[in-house]
Write a protein that holds these residues in place. Structure first.
Motif, PDB file in Angstrom:
ATOM      1  N   MET A 108       0.823  -1.206   0.000  1.00 38.64           N
ATOM      2  CA  MET A 108       0.000   0.000   0.000  1.00 38.64           C
ATOM      3  C   MET A 108       0.860   1.261   0.000  1.00 38.64           C
ATOM      4  O   MET A 108       0.538   2.246  -0.686  1.00 38.64           O
ATOM      5  CB  MET A 108      -0.930  -0.002   1.213  1.00 38.64           C
ATOM      6  N   ASP A 165       0.691   4.118  -2.955  1.00 40.67           N
ATOM      7  CA  ASP A 165       0.310   5.477  -2.599  1.00 40.67           C
ATOM      8  C   ASP A 165       1.394   6.425  -3.109  1.00 40.67           C
ATOM      9  O   ASP A 165       2.451   6.573  -2.502  1.00 40.67           O
ATOM     10  CB  ASP A 165       0.161   5.586  -1.074  1.00 40.67           C
ATOM     11  N   TYR A 193       1.628   5.108   7.437  1.00 40.35           N
ATOM     12  CA  TYR A 193       1.868   3.668   7.439  1.00 40.35           C
ATOM     13  C   TYR A 193       3.083   3.377   8.320  1.00 40.35           C
ATOM     14  O   TYR A 193       4.024   4.173   8.372  1.00 40.35           O
ATOM     15  CB  TYR A 193       2.173   3.163   6.027  1.00 40.35           C
ATOM     16  N   TRP A 199      -2.973   1.885   9.598  1.00 39.05           N
ATOM     17  CA  TRP A 199      -2.154   0.959   8.823  1.00 39.05           C
ATOM     18  C   TRP A 199      -0.802   0.764   9.496  1.00 39.05           C
ATOM     19  O   TRP A 199       0.222   1.206   8.997  1.00 39.05           O
ATOM     20  CB  TRP A 199      -1.981   1.457   7.389  1.00 39.05           C
TER      21      TRP A 199
END
Length: 358
Positions: A48, A52, A284, A316
């Motif tokens: 992810m 991103d 994250y 996350w």
């Protein structure tokens, strides 16, 4: 007792995630339990981060990772735009990565040595031991001396560790220590070529420290100005990256100073912008560690705990309680073979920071 030559015969081989498609294995772990399921979630969070396009990925390295055979992973992450900045212990970058870039190796120690029964004999042979790995102390002294040569070549002033490591990369290129000339690839070289800044907040606590001590000693005796490392400049430079690129993600191997340094830039940005500033926490965060949280030390403290300090968002984040040589190839290999980086360009963070002049 074997001779030094007999002991230093089997080099550590760096694992190559490009050669092993672990996607089916890691996907299967989603339906397991314990650390396997945690690792699967961490791999997906790293994917992810890379998908991103606003996210700046900060890699944090603590523990003896390059000597353990993980160097090629970090080189590949840099060269494939899968990391934008690195915060590391000095040992990983200088004593281990730069050391190998100079042409030296780490060696496999047989089972009988890893519990310390023969350490006095190893000392007599000038062999240093990291658990089940050997390093030639005489070669390590050459690494020390090389950092002094680099310090001697620089304009006398205060440098961030990032600036000094950039000069190390320039040294490798100037002296032909590159794959194009038959040399080994390295984190320092790849980061130099890809504009990925490397920060070592405790830079003197490594081989470079010995070189800098020697540099300052001889310059002081001669009454000459000297090179110094400015740790506050390190902190400011990494905080500037956070200010320029508000969306950030952490991939942390181990804990210690690199973990704290990278997490703290959220708070530092708030200090610089004022109490009313809306600074985004790290969106994250992944940490691979074997440390326990119960002693209150940072290496084992959870990412949820970091959220209480306003550093890491809870949406996350994932702790992976596993040893790095097993967990990291799976997490990074998963993202690589899912091609999460395919449409990603590097952030070139080094270009926004002060250039290094010799």
């Amino acid at each position: 007792m074997p001779t030094k030559k007999e002991l230093l015969t089997n080099p550590i081989q760096h694992i190559d995630i490009k050669q092993h498609n672990v996607v089916p294995l890691v996907d299967a772990m989603a339906n397991m339990a314990y650390s396997s399921r945690d690792l699967n979630r961490a791999a997906k969070i790293y994917e992810m981060m890379l998908l991103d396009k606003d996210c700046g990925v900060i890699l944090c390295l603590a523990g003896s990772l390059i000597s353990a055979g993980l160097k090629q992973i970090f080189v590949d992450l840099i060269r494939n735009n899968m990391v934008d900045a690195i915060v590391s212990t000095g040992a990983n970058i200088v004593d281990q990565d730069f050391f190998e870039a100079l042409g030296f190796k780490h060696w496999i120690a047989s089972e009988e040595y890893k519990y310390g029964a023969h350490d006095a004999d190893l000392r007599d042979l000038a062999i240093d031991r990291i658990y089940d790995t050997f390093i030639d102390e005489d070669e390590l002294r050459i690494c020390d001396d090389t950092t002094k040569i680099i310090a001697d070549s620089l304009e006398p002033r205060a440098y961030s560790s990032r600036e000094f490591i950039h000069a190390m990369g320039a040294y490798l290129v100037k002296n032909g220590k590159t794959p194009a000339n038959g040399g080994a690839d390295s984190i320092v070289l790849a980061a130099y070529e890809k504009n990925v800044p490397i920060f070592c907040p405790a830079f003197s606590d490594c081989s470079a420290g010995f070189g800098l001590v020697a540099h300052q000693h001889h310059r002081s005796a001669a009454g000459k100005p000297m090179v110094a490392i400015d740790s506050a400049k390190d902190f400011y430079e990494l905080t500037k990256i956070k200010l320029e690129n508000p969306v950030t993600g952490l991939l942390m191997v181990g804990g210690g100073v690199p973990k704290n340094f990278a997490q703290d830039i959220v708070v530092a940005a708030e200090v610089l912008l004022g109490d009313d500033a809306d600074v985004a926490m790290h969106k994250y965060a992944i940490q691979i560690t074997v440390a326990d949280s119960r002693d209150g030390a940072l290496s084992g403290s959870t990412l949820k705990e970091a959220s209480s300090w306003g550093k890491v968002d809870l949406a996350w984040e994932q702790m992976v309680y596993a040893e790095a040589t097993m967990a990291l190839p799976l997490i990074t290999g998963y993202a690589f073979h899912k091609e999460a980086h395919a449409a990603r360009t590097g952030k070139n963070f080094a270009t926004m920071l002060e250039p290094v002049t010799a």
